[in-house]
Design an enzyme around this catalytic site. Structure first.
Site, short mmCIF file in Angstrom:
data_model
loop_
_atom_site.label_atom_id
_atom_site.label_comp_id
_atom_site.label_asym_id
_atom_site.label_seq_id
_atom_site.Cartn_x
_atom_site.Cartn_y
_atom_site.Cartn_z
N THR A 158 0.88 -1.18 0.00
CA THR A 158 0.00 0.00 0.00
C THR A 158 0.91 1.23 0.00
OG1 THR A 158 -0.23 -0.14 2.41
CG2 THR A 158 -1.98 -1.11 1.10
N LYS A 184 4.39 -6.89 3.78
CA LYS A 184 4.09 -5.48 3.51
C LYS A 184 3.71 -4.82 4.83
CE LYS A 184 0.79 -3.46 3.14
NZ LYS A 184 -0.22 -2.65 3.91
N THR A 195 -2.59 -2.43 7.92
CA THR A 195 -2.06 -3.73 7.85
C THR A 195 -0.63 -4.06 7.60
OG1 THR A 195 -4.12 -4.34 6.97
CG2 THR A 195 -2.47 -5.98 7.04
N GLU A 281 6.60 4.71 8.24
CA GLU A 281 6.19 5.99 7.66
C GLU A 281 7.12 7.13 8.07
OE1 GLU A 281 1.52 4.81 7.62
OE2 GLU A 281 2.20 6.50 8.82
N ASN A 403 0.59 11.64 8.28
CA ASN A 403 -0.58 11.25 9.07
C ASN A 403 -1.52 12.39 9.42
OD1 ASN A 403 -0.43 8.31 9.48
ND2 ASN A 403 1.62 8.85 10.18
#
Lengths: 408, 408
Positions: A158, A184, A195, A281, A403
């Site tokens: 993703t 992932k 996920t 991230e 975010n």
């Protein structure tokens, strides 16, 4: 930090994938769920395989996980795993559950398998229904091949910035057994991405019940020891297939090569877990925290995860700040047994805290060490023989940016 | 969200402080520990007072906390509290402990008190020894007065951007009893700032053992329910004095006004706690999470704190994003009992999640609500009658900036 006793018996297969073990095919394609990128994947074993899985601890478990659990419970065998990205099919009620069953059914029909030989996984936005026309396209058109590992690896991503694969080999009864993996996950993100997914294949000969035990023990020291932002998603799942293509005596705890097998599987899981943490991230660094001398292995893992998950430690690492105070702050905050007077903290090779007080150390050397893209923190306690490791990443402006962006 | 049954019996005293109760003096000055700002404070009761305290749960407890615990244990009475900011006297070994004793001794001598009537608190950088010449200056020159509340409030601050005070009153046996408080704390920060400190004074007549029970019950629903970054410092402490200047029957659980007294103390603690959360590092918003219908009050508090402490919820609030997915992600991740199908989530007055799936709601209205500087999230469960609240703040670029800056 895997404390392998059998490291000399295990070899890493560079460039290896879920297709390195004998008897597997995979594929991936663009079905239209994402704008351009691959979004639909399939992993197929030539024969029904033993299987094992672990699932998210979230109370909000997504529909595909329920269907997969049902498949595994039915016969303890799996032959195919179908995955879509972009839409997680989580928080989707009865319609979502029905869609997950349909997805399983389409793959079962196409490859002439009993539905309970098919596992289903989804990852992506939660709260949205799967667009079933696109899922149908994927089920109809995906072509599993012996060379389809990259397509498969790409189709499950993703917000990940890179594919994640690992592969290790060992000998069982003198035969080469291979364990490969794909994964992932980089956080739960804009808008509500769910996920961490992990898929591990092997050509070993092993019953599902033993495979489950092996997987569970590996997970606790690998995937369960990474944290990007302390969150658990609705769709987290790690699934293992063992198709027994290699002709050796069935593996079980009584087998002389059992321990080596479990350690090899753990290396695969740990390798994938670190790749996920590194791709967190906004992350610029992989952070590894080792704890030695804890009361138990479990307490060591708890402390390690507390330190690696601390926002203050994460920002200090980002700022290349050898901030022992934040590390002992996180250690002190944990519920594990700790004698402050006998706690030593190392940042890379520098002792920064000892006997309840900070040490004299070269800030220059420490800052240099923190400039690297992998940072190691070691914590030595005196409570017992417990050791454990956790992995994470730094907390950066980009994490906030990613975010805080509005969903639409 | 305090569920007070006696709210009509309690009144807020606007502008009230730790000096609003009868019989207290305080002062604060610049002793040279900080560059320019006040850094040394004293709180003094006219007479020996009953006392109660709660301390950090960190394994690394700072020297002043040890000395304060010893003082309280000696006679269950306190008359003076001496505080310095800038240097926390934590992780300072034997020298640090000796310095904390000396600080206590100097105040005892100056005000002709037994040393065990003096409590000591410090906040600031950890790992550095107190510059005792400056501490001596403070002990010699601080002048407690009836109007010294502001000086005191300022002297205890570190990176706080504002003073924190609160005051409420109730009637006990028909007499007005006042409870006032001061606090500091905004995170653990550049370089290793420690501490949340709270000081609560009252002129109530109450034994130390009952005061301790009252304080403990208030703390669990106030200071323990705030989180700026999930960290616990080495120096956290909340200290209460009750000097009995008001002439009423001694308070105990058997007294008819006991419940009102405890509720009033809780309002003071809650008010201060919210001010701390609001002043969190880099924060632009106060976030309040209410949980109703949990299995127990404790589980409600756990869930509330989990949600308010989630980095993903915090960044979503900063981004003014009505992100129900992250809220249920945090709820689902908690260890408390939760039935996903019966969970409802409100952002301000908007129902955003119900019956296991997201609701249709006006994004525009939701974003408008999230633009306010106080954001309320409500979570309704169906497990039982437990309710609880937690407070925190948003996670912003400034948090990363403040905490990633190099120490020197």
């Amino acid at each position: 930090m895997l404390q392998t006793t059998d490291k000399h018996k295990i070899s890493k297969l560079d460039g290896g994938t879920v297709l390195s073990p004998l008897g597997y095919k995979s594929g991936g394609l663009h079905s239209g769920l994402r704008r351009e990128k691959k979004d639909f994947g399939l992993l197929l074993s030539d024969h029904p395989a033993s299987c094992a899985a672990v699932y998210t601890q979230s109370h909000f478990q997504a529909a595909p996980l329920k269907v997969t659990q049902e498949s595994i419970a039915a016969s303890q065998k799996l032959q195919a795993v179908v995955i879509n990205s972009a839409v997680a099919n989580a928080c989707t009620g009865k319609e979502g559950l029905s869609n997950a069953y349909t997805m399983r059914q389409w793959i079962a029909e196409r490859f002439q398998l009993p539905p309970e030989y098919v596992a289903v996984a989804s990852t992506g936005v939660i709260g949205e229904q799967l667009p079933m026309d696109k899922i149908k396209t994927g089920c109809d058109q995906v072509v599993p091949t012996r060379t389809g590992a990259e397509d498969f690896q790409k189709s499950i991503l993703t917000t990940d910035t890179c594919q994640k694969a690992a592969c290790y080999q060992l000998a069982v009864d003198g035969h080469t057994v291979t364990i490969g993996g794909a994964a992932k996950g980089s956080g739960m993100i804009h808008p509500n991405m769910a996920t961490m997914l992990g898929f591990v294949t092997t050509d070993a000969n092993i019953e599902s019940c033993h495979l489950q035990n092996a997987l569970k023990s590996c997970i606790d020291k690998s995937f369960n020891q990474i944290t990007v932002d302390g969150e658990t998603s609705t769709n987290d799942m790690v699934l293992t297939l063992a198709n027994g293509e290699v002709n050796h005596q069935p593996l079980s705890p009584a087998h002389k090569d059992w321990s080596t097998f479990v350690q090899t599987m753990q290396l695969v899981c740990e390798d994938l877990a670190k790749q996920i943490a590194r791709d967190g991230e906004g992350a610029t660094k992989l952070v590894e925290v080792n704890v030695q001398g804890a009361y138990s292995h479990e307490e060591a893992r708890i402390i390690a995860k507390k330190v690696v998950g601390s926002n203050l430690v994460k920002t200090a690492v980002y700022g290349q700040d050898a901030n022992w105070g934040r590390i002992i702050g996180a250690v002190g905050h944990s519920e594990a047994k700790v004698n402050p007077e006998a706690c030593e903290v190392y940042i890379e090779d520098q002792l920064v805290f000892s006997q309840g007080t900070p040490c004299l150390f070269s800030e220059e050397e420490a800052t240099k060490a923190l400039r690297k893209d992998k940072v190691k923190i070691e914590i030595l306690l005196s409570e017992g023989g417990g050791f454990g490791t956790a992995w994470g990443c730094d907390l950066t402006y980009d994490y906030v940016k990613i975010n805080a962006s509005y969903r639409s």
